[in-house]
Motif scaffolding. Structure first.
Motif, PDB file in Angstrom:
ATOM      1  N   THR A 177     -22.627   1.859  -4.022  1.00  0.00           N
ATOM      2  CA  THR A 177     -23.572   2.359  -5.019  1.00  0.00           C
ATOM      3  C   THR A 177     -24.446   1.235  -5.566  1.00  0.00           C
ATOM      4  OG1 THR A 177     -22.033   4.106  -5.659  1.00  0.00           O
ATOM      5  CG2 THR A 177     -23.769   3.575  -7.229  1.00  0.00           C
ATOM      6  N   ARG A 219     -27.399   4.903  -9.114  1.00  0.00           N
ATOM      7  CA  ARG A 219     -27.151   5.441 -10.456  1.00  0.00           C
ATOM      8  C   ARG A 219     -28.002   4.650 -11.437  1.00  0.00           C
ATOM      9  NH1 ARG A 219     -20.960   6.459 -11.858  1.00  0.00           N
ATOM     10  NH2 ARG A 219     -20.988   4.183 -12.049  1.00  0.00           N
ATOM     11  N   GLY A 222     -31.626  14.939 -14.632  1.00  0.00           N
ATOM     12  CA  GLY A 222     -30.231  15.341 -14.585  1.00  0.00           C
ATOM     13  C   GLY A 222     -30.068  16.845 -14.602  1.00  0.00           C
ATOM     14  N   VAL A 267     -26.075   9.389 -17.307  1.00  0.00           N
ATOM     15  CA  VAL A 267     -26.360   8.602 -16.117  1.00  0.00           C
ATOM     16  C   VAL A 267     -26.950   9.521 -15.046  1.00  0.00           C
ATOM     17  CG1 VAL A 267     -25.361   7.196 -14.274  1.00  0.00           C
ATOM     18  CG2 VAL A 267     -24.517   6.977 -16.622  1.00  0.00           C
ATOM     19  N   LEU A 268     -28.056   9.086 -14.451  1.00  0.00           N
ATOM     20  CA  LEU A 268     -28.637   9.835 -13.331  1.00  0.00           C
ATOM     21  C   LEU A 268     -28.042   9.286 -12.040  1.00  0.00           C
ATOM     22  CD1 LEU A 268     -30.735  11.853 -12.184  1.00  0.00           C
ATOM     23  CD2 LEU A 268     -32.330   9.926 -12.038  1.00  0.00           C
ATOM     24  N   SER A 269     -27.359  10.140 -11.286  1.00  0.00           N
ATOM     25  CA  SER A 269     -26.725   9.748 -10.029  1.00  0.00           C
ATOM     26  C   SER A 269     -27.352  10.553  -8.897  1.00  0.00           C
ATOM     27  CB  SER A 269     -25.215  10.011 -10.096  1.00  0.00           C
ATOM     28  OG  SER A 269     -24.581   9.639  -8.885  1.00  0.00           O
ATOM     29  N   HIS A 319     -28.963   3.887 -15.424  1.00  0.00           N
ATOM     30  CA  HIS A 319     -28.367   3.921 -16.757  1.00  0.00           C
ATOM     31  C   HIS A 319     -29.397   3.548 -17.815  1.00  0.00           C
ATOM     32  CE1 HIS A 319     -24.178   3.547 -14.945  1.00  0.00           C
ATOM     33  NE2 HIS A 319     -24.930   3.065 -13.974  1.00  0.00           N
ATOM     34  N   ARG A 335     -25.728   5.759  -2.613  1.00  0.00           N
ATOM     35  CA  ARG A 335     -26.019   6.386  -3.902  1.00  0.00           C
ATOM     36  C   ARG A 335     -26.644   5.365  -4.852  1.00  0.00           C
ATOM     37  NH1 ARG A 335     -24.792  10.986  -6.342  1.00  0.00           N
ATOM     38  NH2 ARG A 335     -23.745  11.625  -4.418  1.00  0.00           N
ATOM     39  N   GLU A 360     -26.265   0.176  -8.797  1.00  0.00           N
ATOM     40  CA  GLU A 360     -26.268   0.473 -10.224  1.00  0.00           C
ATOM     41  C   GLU A 360     -27.488  -0.181 -10.865  1.00  0.00           C
ATOM     42  OE1 GLU A 360     -24.145   2.455 -11.563  1.00  0.00           O
ATOM     43  OE2 GLU A 360     -22.182   2.279 -10.606  1.00  0.00           O
ATOM     44  N   LEU A 399     -34.792  10.673 -17.304  1.00  0.00           N
ATOM     45  CA  LEU A 399     -33.484  10.774 -16.653  1.00  0.00           C
ATOM     46  C   LEU A 399     -32.760  12.050 -17.084  1.00  0.00           C
ATOM     47  CD1 LEU A 399     -32.140   7.099 -16.781  1.00  0.00           C
ATOM     48  CD2 LEU A 399     -33.348   8.260 -14.936  1.00  0.00           C
TER      49      LEU A 399
END
Length: 385
Positions: free
Chosen positions: A200, A77, A369, A85-87, A79, A75, A202, A365
């Protein structure tokens, strides 16, 4: 070491070692020269995406690389201050799974050793300098310790990274003014377990650059970022990390807002970015990896571009006699590079123009989302063949 070679590869990163191994497997008498000692550090986020995993599998070395991985990624993410937050789940590469976390000092040395096993004559540590280029090949000066010898080669592969000396010697130097951005990477001891999920990536985007963080396990975080060197003190990597960390709770929990008080090591830097040569091949010279051009590293495509350039180089001479590097070979390589790497780097330049404007990035983002399928499509387009 002296004599004639079908190919001399200068630079032992993933592009150079993979090129040398591929040529040797085609029967070329190949030498690989790496100036760093064994397990030399490189500036890298250590993430191999699904496209890199697929390329490693096609090259027949994926199991070896999996054996030195310190983790996996599933994944990413993204910021931006004041925005959701776009995950997004990362694509998987069949039964090989998703991405891998592999420290560059281990990865580079493994690929060099695999090249040696394939019959490549490896010289490490040593330096090589192209001193003459003709239509029939190149003359290379090799220095190892106090010894200096000269090699002749039908093909020289420049895998010596940004601001390639091989490119300059062959008259393929930079076509555009080099960029002002610099990449950096370091390992940091984290006192707060779980500040960054172990699977993840980040990514933190701010004005003037961005910072990527992954968990390498054993209480260690790996940081890799890009910063604009024109921003004065804010362009210093330590100041930049502390500034970014002061804006995001997860990074403050990891203590990165006080980086000078934490134990950090293995810091490296590279640049300027972007950097592009005039051409990726001409005469008896071909450029691979970063030497062939590098743009924004946000999508984590650097290693996949390196591996794919080696694959394209091998394809450009498949079916020919060993050492038979011709003008047609160079054209095939240029055409393959433009089609399979150059277009992706264009995408990276478009992405860079967005990232330079955090307000625009935040709006994008927020939009993604609300439309997760589109976000997943964009990620897949960036990191899959």
């Amino acid at each position: 070491m002296s004599g004639h070679f079908d190919a001399v590869v200068i630079g032992g990163g993933p592009a150079g070692s993979s090129s040398a191994r591929a040529l040797a497997r085609l029967g070329w008498r190949t030498a690989l020269v790496e100036h760093g000692p064994r397990h030399r550090l490189k500036t890298c986020g250590t993430c191999l995406n699904a496209r890199a995993v697929r390329l490693l599998r096609r090259a027949g070395v994926l199991q070896d690389v999996q054996g030195i991985a310190v983790g996996a990624t599933c994944r990413v993410r993204v910021h931006v201050v004041g925005k959701p937050v776009l995950s997004v789940a990362l694509p998987r590469c069949g039964d090989a799974g998703g991405g891998l976390l592999v420290p560059r000092d281990r990865l580079d040395q493994l690929l060099i050793d695999l090249a040696r096993q394939a019959g490549v004559q490896v010289v490490q540590p040593a330096t090589a300098r192209v001193i003459d280029v003709t239509s029939r090949g190149a003359l290379i000066e090799l220095r190892q310790g106090p010894s200096t010898v000269r090699l002749r080669s039908r093909l020289v592969v420049g895998a010596d990274g940004l601001r390639s000396a091989v490119a300059d010697a062959a008259g393929l130097g930079r076509r555009h003014r080099a960029g002002s951005k610099f990449g950096f990477a370091m390992d940091v001891a984290s006192p707060a377990g779980g500040a960054v999920p172990p699977d993840t990536i980040e990514m933190f985007v701010v004005r003037g650059g961005y910072l990527g963080v992954v968990d390498h396990g054993a209480g260690r975080l790996h940081l890799a970022g890009l910063v604009d060197g024109r921003r004065g003190r804010a362009g210093n990597p330590i100041d930049f990390v502390e500034s970014v960390a002061g804006r995001f709770d997860a990074l403050r929990r990891a203590g990165l807002h006080r980086l000078r008080r934490r134990a950090f090591d293995r810091m490296t830097g590279a640049g300027p970015i972007p950097c592009r040569p005039q051409r990726v091949a001409a005469g008896p010279v071909a450029l691979v990896g970063d030497a062939a051009g590098y743009t924004e590293p946000f999508s984590g495509e650097g290693i996949s571009w390196a591996l794919q350039s080696a694959e394209i180089l091998a394809e450009s001479v498949t079916g020919q006699a060993p050492g038979d590097w011709t003008a047609d070979s160079a054209r095939r390589y240029r055409r393959g590079w433009r089609r399979r790497i150059g277009r992706r780097q264009h995408f990276g330049r478009v992405l860079a123009s967005v990232l330079q404007q955090p307000g625009l990035t935040g709006s994008l983002l927020a939009f993604l989302g609300r439309h997760p399928a589109l976000g997943a499509w964009l990620v897949r387009r960036a990191v899959m063949p």
